[in-house]
Structure formats: structure tokens, C-alpha cells
Motif scaffolding. Structure first.
Motif, PDB file in Angstrom:
ATOM      1  N   PHE A   6     -40.233  31.798  21.756  1.00 55.80           N
ATOM      2  CA  PHE A   6     -41.290  31.287  20.890  1.00 55.80           C
ATOM      3  C   PHE A   6     -42.038  32.456  20.281  1.00 55.80           C
ATOM      4  O   PHE A   6     -42.432  33.381  20.993  1.00 55.80           O
ATOM      5  N   GLU A   8     -45.394  33.070  18.220  1.00 57.39           N
ATOM      6  CA  GLU A   8     -46.644  32.434  17.826  1.00 57.39           C
ATOM      7  C   GLU A   8     -47.658  33.495  17.417  1.00 57.39           C
ATOM      8  O   GLU A   8     -47.544  34.657  17.795  1.00 57.39           O
ATOM      9  N   TRP A  65     -40.405  16.711  20.566  1.00 58.58           N
ATOM     10  CA  TRP A  65     -40.039  17.685  21.601  1.00 58.58           C
ATOM     11  C   TRP A  65     -38.988  17.105  22.553  1.00 58.58           C
ATOM     12  O   TRP A  65     -38.014  17.774  22.894  1.00 58.58           O
ATOM     13  N   MET A  80     -37.895  29.967  17.920  1.00 56.20           N
ATOM     14  CA  MET A  80     -38.760  28.946  17.346  1.00 56.20           C
ATOM     15  C   MET A  80     -40.087  29.591  16.951  1.00 56.20           C
ATOM     16  O   MET A  80     -40.758  30.196  17.789  1.00 56.20           O
ATOM     17  N   GLU A  81     -40.456  29.454  15.687  1.00 58.00           N
ATOM     18  CA  GLU A  81     -41.696  30.054  15.191  1.00 58.00           C
ATOM     19  C   GLU A  81     -42.735  28.982  14.893  1.00 58.00           C
ATOM     20  O   GLU A  81     -42.435  27.982  14.242  1.00 58.00           O
ATOM     21  N   LEU A  84     -45.110  25.750  18.874  1.00 61.81           N
ATOM     22  CA  LEU A  84     -45.767  25.462  20.150  1.00 61.81           C
ATOM     23  C   LEU A  84     -47.286  25.370  20.016  1.00 61.81           C
ATOM     24  O   LEU A  84     -47.901  24.459  20.552  1.00 61.81           O
TER      25      LEU A  84
END
Length: 96
Positions: A6, A8, A65, A80-81, A84
Motif C-alpha cells: 500500500f 499512502e 474490499w 495499491m495506491e 486504504l
């Protein structure tokens, strides 16, 4: 079993650039990689529809999700950008 990374951060901090860099590095090291940027068309997590109630937003967010986590991906690694924290916070702050 897939591995997930992830990326973020705040808007403009370089998340997309870093996520692309990671995906390229993984592929250079012979891993298959799926990259999901916040601008990815038909993103498996980020919702494009709008909601008037945060409870409906959260329900749909969790459904996405669950569907994503149960899906079969042929990639070794999924990058995944903004899925979350950033995307849900931005959407929920609009609903207040």
C-alpha cells in the motif's frame, strides 16, 4: 498467495510516482505485478459513485474490499495506491 503493498500519503506527495517505481522494480526482479493507482479505471476498491450517508459509503466500501480480497489474481504482488486511507477519508469528509 499474493503480497500487497500500500502506498499512502497526502495529495501531491508522490504516491503515484512511487507506486509506479515499485511496480517496475518488482517486474524487473521477475515478479508479476498488478498496479492500481487512484486514477485506475474501474478500480477494485475506490468508489466513483457518491453517497448521501456515510453508512452506505462504508457498506459499499467494505463490499468492494471483500470482493477484491476473494478475487484470484495471477500477480505475485499487488501495488495499491490511495485505497486504504486517502480515498475513504476524502469521501467521508465530504459527507460529514
Amino acid at each position: 498467495m499474493n503480497k500487497m503493498v500500500f502506498v499512502e500519503g497526502i495529495p501531491g506527495s508522490g504516491k503515484s510516482t512511487y507506486a509506479r517505481f515499485l511496480a517496475n522494480q518488482f517486474e524487473r526482479n521477475d515478479y508479476t505485478c498488478s498496479l492500481f493507482l487512484e486514477t485506475t479505471y474501474n478500480h477494485p476498491i475506490i468508489q466513483t459513485e457518491t453517497f448521501d450517508d456515510y453508512r452506505i459509503f462504508m457498506e459499499r466500501y467494505m463490499e468492494r474490499w471483500n470482493k477484491f480480497l476473494l478475487a484470484e489474481y495471477e500477480s505475485d504482488i499487488i501495488v495499491m495506491e490511495s485505497a486504504l486511507f486517502q480515498s475513504p477519508i476524502v469521501n467521508l469528509s465530504i459527507l460529514h
